[in-house]
Design a protein around this motif. Structure first.
Motif, PDB file in Angstrom:
ATOM      1  N   PRO A  47       0.830  -1.212   0.000  1.00  0.00           N
ATOM      2  CA  PRO A  47       0.000   0.000   0.000  1.00  0.00           C
ATOM      3  C   PRO A  47       0.862   1.259   0.000  1.00  0.00           C
ATOM      4  O   PRO A  47       1.963   1.268   0.562  1.00  0.00           O
ATOM      5  N   LYS A  48       0.329   2.316  -0.609  1.00  0.00           N
ATOM      6  CA  LYS A  48       1.062   3.576  -0.678  1.00  0.00           C
ATOM      7  C   LYS A  48       0.111   4.765  -0.582  1.00  0.00           C
ATOM      8  O   LYS A  48      -1.019   4.708  -1.073  1.00  0.00           O
ATOM      9  N   ARG A  49       0.607   5.831   0.029  1.00  0.00           N
ATOM     10  CA  ARG A  49      -0.125   7.080   0.051  1.00  0.00           C
ATOM     11  C   ARG A  49      -0.023   7.740  -1.323  1.00  0.00           C
ATOM     12  O   ARG A  49       0.834   7.387  -2.144  1.00  0.00           O
ATOM     13  N   LEU A  69      -6.503   6.471 -10.278  1.00  0.00           N
ATOM     14  CA  LEU A  69      -6.860   5.847  -9.007  1.00  0.00           C
ATOM     15  C   LEU A  69      -8.374   5.718  -8.871  1.00  0.00           C
ATOM     16  O   LEU A  69      -8.887   4.686  -8.415  1.00  0.00           O
ATOM     17  N   ARG A  70      -9.094   6.748  -9.280  1.00  0.00           N
ATOM     18  CA  ARG A  70     -10.551   6.698  -9.204  1.00  0.00           C
ATOM     19  C   ARG A  70     -11.090   5.587 -10.104  1.00  0.00           C
ATOM     20  O   ARG A  70     -11.975   4.814  -9.707  1.00  0.00           O
ATOM     21  N   GLU A  71     -10.565   5.479 -11.321  1.00  0.00           N
ATOM     22  CA  GLU A  71     -11.022   4.443 -12.243  1.00  0.00           C
ATOM     23  C   GLU A  71     -10.693   3.043 -11.729  1.00  0.00           C
ATOM     24  O   GLU A  71     -11.506   2.113 -11.842  1.00  0.00           O
ATOM     25  N   GLU A  79      -8.349  -0.166  -3.611  1.00  0.00           N
ATOM     26  CA  GLU A  79      -9.202   0.307  -2.531  1.00  0.00           C
ATOM     27  C   GLU A  79      -8.398   1.232  -1.619  1.00  0.00           C
ATOM     28  O   GLU A  79      -7.168   1.197  -1.616  1.00  0.00           O
ATOM     29  N   ARG A  80      -9.118   2.052  -0.855  1.00  0.00           N
ATOM     30  CA  ARG A  80      -8.461   2.921   0.124  1.00  0.00           C
ATOM     31  C   ARG A  80      -8.470   2.237   1.482  1.00  0.00           C
ATOM     32  O   ARG A  80      -9.441   1.603   1.860  1.00  0.00           O
ATOM     33  N   ARG A  81      -7.356   2.418   2.207  1.00  0.00           N
ATOM     34  CA  ARG A  81      -7.237   1.842   3.539  1.00  0.00           C
ATOM     35  C   ARG A  81      -6.711   2.910   4.499  1.00  0.00           C
ATOM     36  O   ARG A  81      -5.839   3.705   4.124  1.00  0.00           O
ATOM     37  N   VAL A  82      -7.217   2.893   5.719  1.00  0.00           N
ATOM     38  CA  VAL A  82      -6.700   3.789   6.751  1.00  0.00           C
ATOM     39  C   VAL A  82      -5.447   3.156   7.320  1.00  0.00           C
ATOM     40  O   VAL A  82      -5.468   2.009   7.791  1.00  0.00           O
ATOM     41  N   GLN A  83      -4.333   3.901   7.265  1.00  0.00           N
ATOM     42  CA  GLN A  83      -3.065   3.404   7.756  1.00  0.00           C
ATOM     43  C   GLN A  83      -3.024   3.418   9.281  1.00  0.00           C
ATOM     44  O   GLN A  83      -3.532   4.340   9.922  1.00  0.00           O
ATOM     45  N   GLY A  89      -3.323   8.297   8.267  1.00  0.00           N
ATOM     46  CA  GLY A  89      -3.707   8.745   6.937  1.00  0.00           C
ATOM     47  C   GLY A  89      -4.267   7.617   6.090  1.00  0.00           C
ATOM     48  O   GLY A  89      -4.424   6.480   6.537  1.00  0.00           O
ATOM     49  N   VAL A  90      -4.571   7.958   4.846  1.00  0.00           N
ATOM     50  CA  VAL A  90      -5.185   7.012   3.911  1.00  0.00           C
ATOM     51  C   VAL A  90      -4.148   6.568   2.893  1.00  0.00           C
ATOM     52  O   VAL A  90      -3.362   7.366   2.378  1.00  0.00           O
ATOM     53  N   ALA A  91      -4.146   5.276   2.606  1.00  0.00           N
ATOM     54  CA  ALA A  91      -3.264   4.724   1.584  1.00  0.00           C
ATOM     55  C   ALA A  91      -4.093   3.955   0.569  1.00  0.00           C
ATOM     56  O   ALA A  91      -5.231   3.552   0.846  1.00  0.00           O
TER      57      ALA A  91
END
Length: 237
Positions: A47-49, A69-71, A79-83, A89-91
């Motif tokens: 995962p990356k920010r 990223l949206r597409e 998917e977005r994940r809370v780090q 933050g969100v990654a």
């Protein structure tokens, strides 16, 4: 690229596509946009920010990265994940559906490598690209001996490679973690690719100064035996 998807990540109809009932055409609908596969490539190593993706995708316009990223999210690939702390933050991370792209991305990368010459001045070296390529080039039958931790330094960047029990972990541990590697190799990008495809002998590269070692030369030989890229003789272009 605009795709309608079901919740399981599979397409339910392509708003703009090739209009062909074909798996390859559908795959291109999903990841054929400019920079899309390189986003996937970098997320295959973890995962990356957003800022980390920008750093690894040198030259990508902010608006293009946002769109890709949206597409990819809409397609169920990212998917977005809370780090977790520290940092928080969100990654962005690959879903299970997205992780299935590792093998196709590796094979496509090795195919493209057959048409690559030495790097040109100003070419950006991606640590994530190298990490993924090394995972695909790993030869477990050559990974004999005890657990080892290697560090490769290239263009001021560091990549750690862990080998244990015939398995590889790339990247392995952060360079900031207080674990001393068994071998540190400092090398130029062009020489690295030549060593990995067998075009240059390890001892000759060390003796000429093109490779700098902090550690045993035998470990360097072992390292480059465990990883092998397509050789120049494999090229068909």
């Amino acid at each position: 690229m605009l795709v309608k998807v079901k919740g399981n990540g599979h397409t339910d109809g392509v708003t703009r596509g090739y209009g062909q009932f074909c798996g390859l055409a559908r795959a291109l609908d999903l990841v054929g946009g400019r920079w899309a596969l390189l986003v996937v490539r970098d997320l295959l190593t973890g995962p990356k920010r957003f800022s980390e993706l920008q750093e690894g995708l040198h030259g990508v316009p902010t608006n293009v990265l946002t769109s890709r990223l949206r597409e990819l999210e809409e397609a169920g690939i990212v998917e977005r994940r809370v780090q977790a702390h520290p940092g928080g933050g969100v990654a962005y991370a690959l879903t299970e559906y997205g992780l299935e792209l590792e093998e196709p991305v590796l094979r496509l990368g090795f195919w493209g490598a057959k048409a690559m010459g030495p790097p040109c001045e100003g070419d950006f070296i991606s640590v994530d690209s190298l990490a993924l390529a090394l995972r695909g080039a790993f030869r477990p039958e050559k990974a004999r001996g005890p657990k080892r931790l290697y560090e490769v330094r290239i263009d001021g960047k560091r990549l750690r490679i862990g080998v244990k029990g015939g398995k590889v972990s790339v990247p392995a541990l952060s360079p900031e973690e207080p674990v001393e590697p068994d071998l540190v190799v400092e090398i130029a990008p062009g020489v690295l690719s030549q060593l990995l495809n067998g075009a240059v002998d390890v001892d000759a590269a060390i003796e000429s100064g093109r490779v700098q070692l902090d550690g045993d030369r035998a470990e360097a030989r072992r390292l480059f035996e465990m990883f092998r890229f397509p050789s120049p003789e494999d090229a068909t272009v």
